[in-house]
Scaffold this motif. Structure first.
Motif, mmCIF file in Angstrom:
data_model
loop_
_atom_site.group_PDB
_atom_site.id
_atom_site.type_symbol
_atom_site.label_atom_id
_atom_site.label_comp_id
_atom_site.label_asym_id
_atom_site.label_seq_id
_atom_site.Cartn_x
_atom_site.Cartn_y
_atom_site.Cartn_z
ATOM 1 N N THR A 74 -10.779 -6.648 -26.261
ATOM 2 C CA THR A 74 -10.982 -5.274 -26.729
ATOM 3 C C THR A 74 -10.249 -4.285 -25.834
ATOM 4 O OG1 THR A 74 -13.171 -5.877 -27.579
ATOM 5 C CG2 THR A 74 -12.714 -3.527 -27.301
ATOM 6 N N THR A 75 -10.297 -4.538 -24.532
ATOM 7 C CA THR A 75 -9.560 -3.673 -23.602
ATOM 8 C C THR A 75 -8.064 -3.724 -23.883
ATOM 9 O OG1 THR A 75 -11.224 -3.955 -21.863
ATOM 10 C CG2 THR A 75 -9.038 -3.236 -21.176
ATOM 11 N N ASP A 76 -7.546 -4.935 -24.075
ATOM 12 C CA ASP A 76 -6.103 -5.106 -24.225
ATOM 13 C C ASP A 76 -5.595 -4.670 -25.590
ATOM 14 O OD1 ASP A 76 -3.496 -6.051 -23.497
ATOM 15 O OD2 ASP A 76 -3.863 -7.836 -24.702
ATOM 16 N N MET A 77 -6.275 -5.075 -26.654
ATOM 17 C CA MET A 77 -5.730 -4.893 -27.998
ATOM 18 C C MET A 77 -6.227 -3.638 -28.712
ATOM 19 S SD MET A 77 -5.575 -8.810 -29.454
ATOM 20 C CE MET A 77 -7.325 -9.148 -29.259
ATOM 21 N N VAL A 78 -7.285 -3.025 -28.206
ATOM 22 C CA VAL A 78 -7.815 -1.831 -28.866
ATOM 23 C C VAL A 78 -7.719 -0.609 -27.956
ATOM 24 C CG1 VAL A 78 -9.823 -0.793 -29.987
ATOM 25 C CG2 VAL A 78 -9.386 -3.245 -30.254
ATOM 26 N N LEU A 79 -8.430 -0.647 -26.846
ATOM 27 C CA LEU A 79 -8.505 0.528 -25.968
ATOM 28 C C LEU A 79 -7.145 0.849 -25.346
ATOM 29 C CD1 LEU A 79 -11.882 -0.426 -24.259
ATOM 30 C CD2 LEU A 79 -11.538 1.209 -26.114
ATOM 31 N N TYR A 80 -6.510 -0.182 -24.773
ATOM 32 C CA TYR A 80 -5.202 0.059 -24.154
ATOM 33 C C TYR A 80 -4.149 0.412 -25.190
ATOM 34 C CZ TYR A 80 -0.661 -0.944 -22.109
ATOM 35 O OH TYR A 80 0.648 -0.862 -21.720
ATOM 36 N N GLU A 81 -4.145 -0.279 -26.329
ATOM 37 C CA GLU A 81 -3.147 0.005 -27.351
ATOM 38 C C GLU A 81 -3.275 1.437 -27.874
ATOM 39 O OE1 GLU A 81 -0.465 -1.508 -28.559
ATOM 40 O OE2 GLU A 81 -0.752 -2.989 -26.972
ATOM 41 N N ASN A 82 -4.509 1.901 -28.058
ATOM 42 C CA ASN A 82 -4.703 3.289 -28.490
ATOM 43 C C ASN A 82 -4.169 4.258 -27.447
ATOM 44 O OD1 ASN A 82 -5.922 2.430 -30.841
ATOM 45 N ND2 ASN A 82 -8.000 2.656 -30.060
ATOM 46 N N TYR A 83 -4.460 3.979 -26.174
ATOM 47 C CA TYR A 83 -3.964 4.852 -25.095
ATOM 48 C C TYR A 83 -2.442 4.800 -25.031
ATOM 49 C CZ TYR A 83 -3.141 6.743 -20.433
ATOM 50 O OH TYR A 83 -2.683 7.507 -19.381
ATOM 51 N N ARG A 84 -1.884 3.593 -25.135
ATOM 52 C CA ARG A 84 -0.425 3.427 -25.061
ATOM 53 C C ARG A 84 0.257 4.194 -26.191
ATOM 54 N NH1 ARG A 84 3.033 -0.007 -27.623
ATOM 55 N NH2 ARG A 84 4.935 -0.596 -26.488
ATOM 56 N N THR A 85 -0.314 4.108 -27.405
ATOM 57 C CA THR A 85 0.274 4.812 -28.548
ATOM 58 C C THR A 85 0.283 6.317 -28.316
ATOM 59 O OG1 THR A 85 -0.466 3.084 -30.068
ATOM 60 C CG2 THR A 85 0.057 5.235 -31.027
ATOM 61 N N GLN A 86 -0.846 6.856 -27.884
ATOM 62 C CA GLN A 86 -0.929 8.292 -27.642
ATOM 63 C C GLN A 86 0.001 8.713 -26.508
ATOM 64 O OE1 GLN A 86 -2.506 10.454 -29.562
ATOM 65 N NE2 GLN A 86 -3.140 8.728 -30.852
ATOM 66 N N LYS A 87 0.106 7.875 -25.485
ATOM 67 C CA LYS A 87 0.977 8.185 -24.350
ATOM 68 C C LYS A 87 2.443 8.242 -24.778
ATOM 69 C CE LYS A 87 1.470 8.600 -19.790
ATOM 70 N NZ LYS A 87 0.770 9.605 -18.956
ATOM 71 N N LEU A 88 2.883 7.252 -25.545
ATOM 72 C CA LEU A 88 4.280 7.218 -25.977
ATOM 73 C C LEU A 88 4.582 8.344 -26.960
ATOM 74 C CD1 LEU A 88 4.846 3.364 -26.396
ATOM 75 C CD2 LEU A 88 5.560 4.837 -24.506
ATOM 76 N N LEU A 89 3.622 8.656 -27.830
ATOM 77 C CA LEU A 89 3.830 9.768 -28.758
ATOM 78 C C LEU A 89 3.945 11.091 -28.014
ATOM 79 C CD1 LEU A 89 1.381 8.844 -31.673
ATOM 80 C CD2 LEU A 89 3.884 8.778 -31.715
ATOM 81 N N SER A 90 3.142 11.249 -26.957
ATOM 82 C CA SER A 90 3.212 12.485 -26.172
ATOM 83 C C SER A 90 4.525 12.597 -25.414
ATOM 84 C CB SER A 90 2.039 12.544 -25.183
ATOM 85 O OG SER A 90 2.158 11.537 -24.187
ATOM 86 N N MET A 91 5.184 11.442 -25.183
ATOM 87 C CA MET A 91 6.484 11.441 -24.500
ATOM 88 C C MET A 91 7.634 11.629 -25.486
ATOM 89 S SD MET A 91 5.659 8.278 -21.902
ATOM 90 C CE MET A 91 7.362 8.082 -21.401
ATOM 91 N N GLY A 92 7.322 11.782 -26.751
ATOM 92 C CA GLY A 92 8.368 12.044 -27.735
ATOM 93 C C GLY A 92 8.861 10.836 -28.477
ATOM 94 N N HIS A 93 8.226 9.659 -28.250
ATOM 95 C CA HIS A 93 8.644 8.455 -28.964
ATOM 96 C C HIS A 93 8.033 8.445 -30.363
ATOM 97 C CE1 HIS A 93 10.416 7.034 -25.359
ATOM 98 N NE2 HIS A 93 9.278 6.793 -24.739
ATOM 99 N N VAL A 94 8.873 8.329 -31.364
ATOM 100 C CA VAL A 94 8.399 8.247 -32.740
ATOM 101 C C VAL A 94 8.865 6.923 -33.313
ATOM 102 C CG1 VAL A 94 8.417 9.281 -35.027
ATOM 103 C CG2 VAL A 94 8.487 10.742 -33.009
ATOM 104 N N GLN A 95 7.935 6.118 -33.779
ATOM 105 C CA GLN A 95 8.281 4.784 -34.268
ATOM 106 C C GLN A 95 8.616 4.823 -35.752
ATOM 107 O OE1 GLN A 95 5.947 1.341 -32.969
ATOM 108 N NE2 GLN A 95 5.653 0.836 -35.120
ATOM 109 N N ASP A 96 9.730 4.228 -36.098
ATOM 110 C CA ASP A 96 10.107 4.052 -37.494
ATOM 111 C C ASP A 96 9.507 2.732 -37.963
ATOM 112 O OD1 ASP A 96 11.225 3.746 -39.962
ATOM 113 O OD2 ASP A 96 13.256 4.320 -39.352
ATOM 114 N N ASN A 97 8.544 2.810 -38.838
ATOM 115 C CA ASN A 97 7.843 1.601 -39.277
ATOM 116 C C ASN A 97 8.696 0.708 -40.176
ATOM 117 O OD1 ASN A 97 5.448 2.269 -37.928
ATOM 118 N ND2 ASN A 97 4.827 3.620 -39.600
ATOM 119 N N ASN A 98 9.802 1.223 -40.683
ATOM 120 C CA ASN A 98 10.648 0.428 -41.573
ATOM 121 C C ASN A 98 11.796 -0.264 -40.846
ATOM 122 O OD1 ASN A 98 9.205 1.225 -43.912
ATOM 123 N ND2 ASN A 98 10.273 3.197 -43.878
ATOM 124 N N VAL A 99 12.284 0.356 -39.800
ATOM 125 C CA VAL A 99 13.425 -0.193 -39.070
ATOM 126 C C VAL A 99 13.078 -0.242 -37.596
ATOM 127 C CG1 VAL A 99 15.863 0.069 -38.512
ATOM 128 C CG2 VAL A 99 15.023 0.783 -40.759
#
Length: 396
Positions: free
Chosen positions: A292-317
């Motif tokens: 849960t720490t690795d796949m849920v809590l950390y992943e949620n934090y990692r996603t928000q952190k990268l988005l705040s740094m300006g990273h936008v993921q293209d889900n198609n490519v």
């Protein structure tokens, strides 16, 4: 070999004989035992509530050393400190690197506003350190010190959650696996404890706080489902800790606390929930806590952190990031953050100036009013003196 196909387009094959890949879990088990495991546990609660005793009781070894008595002249430590200690322990050939993170000073001050902040910063810094290691070119050695679970000690008041309890759990429940426990449960009667646990759960649900709860799925056997249901019925766990052995009336030595009216056994489910806490934490759900720490809590934090740094993921490519571009984006983001901070500081300064001007204006108005009142009084006194003078001259 027979074949069946599902709606997903993946064919299901039925084996006619033994091939061997069913032995894969045993291979994973052997490799895991050889490597050993890591588990990082944080304990949060006021001083003297029993954190050290419970941890030493849980692992049946002295993880926390005996606390030195502070002289009366010593000044108490101000604020919240975050310390950690590690120990290598072994059970039945399985090695565990246990790290316990303590939070001395939490809840000990008269003003506990923002007491959760150093703890939250510590948890997030561990996420940041792990994220930085993931982004390295060489990732052969990644050190994982993320918090796998937080045991939060609730003071046995018998009423409801305090403001500091609610505020702490609301701030951290999306970052860690929260496990609330009622400390020193032997200070409450059975009926008081039952009512207190119901009030705690009601407060947790009302404020939308997420706590760790074991979940059953279709792969679990009936025995596991029953155990999970029993563990759920005990949350929040009411526990008693003790490192001492006391003599039971039947002559056996048990771990517990002796009172004039009887003995509280730590490892008796009739006396407290210590057994269920240890079962969930160490025997049945340790891997689930880590997952849960690795796949849920950390992943949620990692996603928000990268988005705040300006990273936008293209889900198609799939798109890789250029390290130089990433550094430039981080620099621009930092500059934007600094400009925002400067703007906020300027706004605060302007507000302070306006408040000061308002206070000076108010003081000026007060002085003018006082001056006017004094002038009126003097005019009245002068008029009275003039009247007295005229009456005196008329008499003469």
């Amino acid at each position: 070999m027979k074949s069946t196909s599902g709606n997903t387009g993946v064919q299901k094959k039925k084996m006619n004989g033994y091939v061997g890949f069913s032995n894969y879990p045993n291979q994973v088990h052997r490799r895991s035992v050889k490597r050993g495991f890591n588990f990082t546990l944080m304990v949060v609660g006021e001083s003297g509530i029993g954190k050290s005793t419970l941890i030493n009781t849980l692992f049946d070894t002295k993880i926390f050393p005996d606390r030195e008595e502070m002289p009366p002249s010593a000044e108490p430590v101000k604020g919240v400190d975050v310390t950690s200690m590690s120990a290598d322990i072994q059970e039945s050939g399985v090695k565990l690197r246990l790290t316990v993170v303590d939070t001395p000073g939490f809840g000990d001050s008269i003003n506990n506003e923002d007491a959760w902040q150093p703890i939250l910063e510590n948890i997030e810094s561990r996420f940041d350190a792990y994220l930085a290691q993931e982004n390295r070119v060489n990732r052969s050695k990644i050190s994982d010190n993320r918090i796998d679970a937080v045991i939060y000690f609730i003071k046995p008041t018998g009423h409801c959650l305090r403001v500091i309890d609610i505020e702490f759990m609301k701030r951290l429940h999306t970052k860690v696996n929260l496990i609330p426990i009622v400390a020193k449960a032997d200070t409450l009667t059975a009926s008081e404890l039952e009512q207190f646990k119901a009030k705690i759960l009601a407060d947790i649900n009302y404020h939308g706080i997420q706590i760790f709860k074991p979940v059953s799925d279709e792969f679990d056997d009936p025995e596991t489902v029953a155990e999970n249901r029993e563990i759920l019925s005990k949350i929040p766990f009411a526990v008693v800790g003790s490192e001492k052995l006391v003599e039971h009336p039947n002559g056996t030595m048990v771990r517990g606390r002796s009172y004039p009216w009887g003995i509280i056994e730590v490892e008796s489910e009739e006396h407290n929930d210590f057994i269920k806490l240890r079962q969930m934490l160490l025997r049945s759900h340790m891997e689930e806590l880590k997952d849960t720490t690795d796949m849920v809590l950390y992943e949620n934090y990692r996603t928000q952190k990268l988005l705040s740094m300006g990273h936008v993921q293209d889900n198609n490519v799939f798109r890789e990031f250029n390290p130089l571009v990433q550094v430039e984006e981080e620099r621009r983001a930092h500059e934007g953050k600094m400009q925002k901070m400067e703007g906020e500081m300027a706004a605060v300064f302007q507000q302070k100036v306006q408040e000061k001007e308002s206070k000076l204006k108010l003081s000026e108005e007060e002085l003018y009013a006082r001056h006017k009142d004094m002038k009126t009084v003097l005019e009245k006194q002068r008029s009275e003196l003039e009247d007295k003078k005229k009456r005196a001259e008329a008499t003469a």
